[in-house]
Scaffold this motif. Structure first.
Motif, PDB file in Angstrom:
ATOM      1  N   ALA A 256      -6.088  12.923   1.403  1.00  0.00           N
ATOM      2  CA  ALA A 256      -4.976  12.006   1.142  1.00  0.00           C
ATOM      3  C   ALA A 256      -5.478  10.907   0.228  1.00  0.00           C
ATOM      4  O   ALA A 256      -6.694  10.726   0.054  1.00  0.00           O
ATOM      5  CB  ALA A 256      -4.450  11.419   2.450  1.00  0.00           C
ATOM      6  N   VAL A 257      -4.541  10.173  -0.360  1.00  0.00           N
ATOM      7  CA  VAL A 257      -4.938   9.050  -1.213  1.00  0.00           C
ATOM      8  C   VAL A 257      -4.121   7.824  -0.834  1.00  0.00           C
ATOM      9  O   VAL A 257      -2.903   7.900  -0.649  1.00  0.00           O
ATOM     10  CB  VAL A 257      -4.762   9.369  -2.714  1.00  0.00           C
ATOM     11  N   LEU A 258      -4.825   6.717  -0.659  1.00  0.00           N
ATOM     12  CA  LEU A 258      -4.191   5.419  -0.489  1.00  0.00           C
ATOM     13  C   LEU A 258      -4.255   4.689  -1.821  1.00  0.00           C
ATOM     14  O   LEU A 258      -5.297   4.693  -2.482  1.00  0.00           O
ATOM     15  CB  LEU A 258      -4.924   4.586   0.558  1.00  0.00           C
ATOM     16  N   LEU A 259      -3.149   4.073  -2.194  1.00  0.00           N
ATOM     17  CA  LEU A 259      -3.129   3.203  -3.365  1.00  0.00           C
ATOM     18  C   LEU A 259      -3.025   1.776  -2.840  1.00  0.00           C
ATOM     19  O   LEU A 259      -1.951   1.318  -2.449  1.00  0.00           O
ATOM     20  CB  LEU A 259      -1.947   3.566  -4.273  1.00  0.00           C
ATOM     21  N   ALA A 260      -4.152   1.101  -2.788  1.00  0.00           N
ATOM     22  CA  ALA A 260      -4.241  -0.205  -2.131  1.00  0.00           C
ATOM     23  C   ALA A 260      -4.127  -1.334  -3.149  1.00  0.00           C
ATOM     24  O   ALA A 260      -4.721  -1.263  -4.229  1.00  0.00           O
ATOM     25  CB  ALA A 260      -5.553  -0.315  -1.365  1.00  0.00           C
ATOM     26  N   PRO A 261      -3.379  -2.394  -2.810  1.00  0.00           N
ATOM     27  CA  PRO A 261      -3.130  -3.478  -3.771  1.00  0.00           C
ATOM     28  C   PRO A 261      -4.265  -4.506  -3.856  1.00  0.00           C
ATOM     29  O   PRO A 261      -4.888  -4.852  -2.856  1.00  0.00           O
ATOM     30  CB  PRO A 261      -1.862  -4.132  -3.219  1.00  0.00           C
TER      31      PRO A 261
ATOM     32  N   THR B 172       0.836  -1.203   0.000  1.00  0.00           N
ATOM     33  CA  THR B 172       0.000   0.000   0.000  1.00  0.00           C
ATOM     34  C   THR B 172       0.873   1.256   0.000  1.00  0.00           C
ATOM     35  O   THR B 172       1.859   1.344   0.739  1.00  0.00           O
ATOM     36  CB  THR B 172      -0.917   0.019   1.233  1.00  0.00           C
ATOM     37  N   LEU B 173       0.504   2.213  -0.827  1.00  0.00           N
ATOM     38  CA  LEU B 173       1.210   3.491  -0.904  1.00  0.00           C
ATOM     39  C   LEU B 173       0.293   4.595  -0.407  1.00  0.00           C
ATOM     40  O   LEU B 173      -0.929   4.510  -0.526  1.00  0.00           O
ATOM     41  CB  LEU B 173       1.642   3.784  -2.343  1.00  0.00           C
ATOM     42  N   LEU B 174       0.892   5.650   0.148  1.00  0.00           N
ATOM     43  CA  LEU B 174       0.113   6.756   0.713  1.00  0.00           C
ATOM     44  C   LEU B 174       0.727   8.079   0.294  1.00  0.00           C
ATOM     45  O   LEU B 174       1.943   8.262   0.369  1.00  0.00           O
ATOM     46  CB  LEU B 174       0.097   6.662   2.240  1.00  0.00           C
ATOM     47  N   VAL B 175      -0.123   8.996  -0.170  1.00  0.00           N
ATOM     48  CA  VAL B 175       0.295  10.376  -0.453  1.00  0.00           C
ATOM     49  C   VAL B 175      -0.672  11.288   0.296  1.00  0.00           C
ATOM     50  O   VAL B 175      -1.896  11.157   0.155  1.00  0.00           O
ATOM     51  CB  VAL B 175       0.254  10.707  -1.958  1.00  0.00           C
ATOM     52  N   SER B 176      -0.122  12.185   1.103  1.00  0.00           N
ATOM     53  CA  SER B 176      -0.986  13.013   1.941  1.00  0.00           C
ATOM     54  C   SER B 176      -0.780  14.509   1.720  1.00  0.00           C
ATOM     55  O   SER B 176      -1.394  15.308   2.412  1.00  0.00           O
ATOM     56  CB  SER B 176      -0.747  12.687   3.422  1.00  0.00           C
TER      57      SER B 176
END
Length: 400
Positions: free
Chosen positions: A241-246, A224-228
């Motif tokens: 914010a956005v989570l990029l969930a696998p 999981t990646l996070l950009v806030s």
């Protein structure tokens, strides 16, 4: 260093005793390595072959450094002798962190090494005729030395983990931003490799308030990646914010809702990981969807029709105005009532009873209204193209 000076006061050992201690170094190093191999399973493989010889040499050098501390004069500074040993221990701790091992095994090795070294050194010291007080001081010096080495290794291990963690976090954040920006495949592959990130099959963008992201990334797995901060297409005042969930495909959508429970979130579709920008854009578009106030999770997979129909709102309004032009000469209330009836009639494929049930009117009322509509639209209601345009135009929510 004043405290270290007190801990490492030299023993002023006679030359013959120093020589005897020096003579047992090779045997002591070999027995130390053997004991560590037997008692600390994590190092069993590391001590085989050439690596084992290198480690044995390192142990011998460390013990040699200790003896130089022990035999020096009492009034000399131990720094010059102690510093290389501490530096070596520090690097050893960093190396353990890089190998992905905890400090437990290394600290166990230090304890085993201290025991074996003291057994060898004390035996030689007693044979050499040292007094009980000197032997006791010798013991203090051995364990103070091991204590310093252990502390230095712990420090190196912690520093390496902190450094590695910060660097990896920066690489992961950079990768996430590149994904949101739609960078080329070669750029994304390079960044993923630098970050030590194993790409999943798909990524899903989840947009939510920054304050609601705490602890959430861990629920979706290590990829999981996070950009806030500084999200594309989002103002700073929005605090999103956005989570990029696998790997959240259709089968795992229930898991997604469970993880997001109690949070307000916009969820894009699952996309091949390098194409997650499209998932993010769709999640952002969902902010404009007309949903009930009590709906917390807006999954765009459940709103595809609305998203398609509102993709170009100007075009949708132009279409609505053009195809509903026959109603423009009526009073607004009448026009609205007939448009509502026409919409229901189109969606229910002309089933008068179903239209009446939806609108809570009598079927005869539906018949009367449809007669009016046919008079206004003429043969257009028999034209497939006109029917399609009317269906689309009436499906688009009318602006407030």
């Amino acid at each position: 260093m004043a405290e270290q000076g007190l801990r490492f006061t030299g023993l002023d050992l006679p030359d013959d005793v120093a020589a005897a201690l020096q003579a047992v170094l090779p045997r002591m190093a070999e027995r130390t390595v053997t004991a560590v191999t037997a008692e600390v399973p994590s190092y069993a493989a590391a001590f085989s072959g050439r690596m084992g010889q290198n480690i044995e040499n390192a142990v011998q050098m460390a013990l040699g450094g200790f003896l130089r501390l022990a035999v020096r004069a009492q009034d000399t500074d131990p720094t010059a002798t102690l510093t290389p040993a501490l530096d070596g221990a520090y690097e050893l701790g960093r190396g353990e962190a890089r190998q992905g091992r905890s400090m437990d095994a290394l600290l166990s090795a230090y304890r085993v090494g201290a025991r074996v070294a003291w057994r060898e050194l004390s035996g030689t010291a007693v044979e050499a005729g040292l007094t009980a007080d000197t032997v006791a001081r010798f013991a203090e010096l051995v364990f103070a030395f091991i204590d310093e080495l252990s502390a230095s290794s712990v420090s190196g291990h912690a520093d390496e983990l902190a450094t590695t963690g910060r660097v990896r976090e920066r690489y992961l954040e950079r990768l996430a931003r590149q994904l949101l920006d739609g960078e080329p495949a070669e750029v994304l592959h390079d960044s993923a490799e630098r970050a030590g990130w194993s790409p999943p099959s798909t990524l899903t963008a989840i947009v939510l308030a920054e304050a609601q992201t705490r602890g959430l990334a861990a629920r979706f797995g290590q990829s999981t990646l996070l950009v806030s901060e500084d999200l594309p297409g989002v103002g700073a005042s929005d605090s999103l914010a956005v989570l990029l969930a696998p790997d959240l495909d259709v089968r795992h959508r229930r898991q997604l809702r469970s993880a997001l429970q109690g949070r307000r979130a916009l969820v894009g579709p699952a996309r091949p990981w390098m194409l997650v920008q499209s998932s993010y854009r769709r999640a952002l578009r969902a902010r404009t969807l007309p949903v009930a106030d009590d709906v917390d999770i807006v999954d765009t997979d459940d709103h595809l029709v609305e998203l398609v129909l509102t993709a170009d709102r100007e075009a949708a309004e132009d279409l609505r105005e053009r195809v509903l032009a026959p109603l423009s000469g009526l009073r607004p209330s009448t026009a609205e009532r007939l448009a509502e009836t026409l919409r229901s009639w189109l969606l229910h494929q002309g089933q008068r009873e179903a239209v009446a049930a939806e609108l809570f009117v009598h079927p005869q009322t539906v018949r009367y209204r449809m007669t009016q509509i046919r008079e206004l639209f003429g043969d257009g209601l028999d034209d497939p193209r006109t029917v399609m345009e009317l269906t689309v135009a009436l499906a688009v929510p009318k602006p407030a």
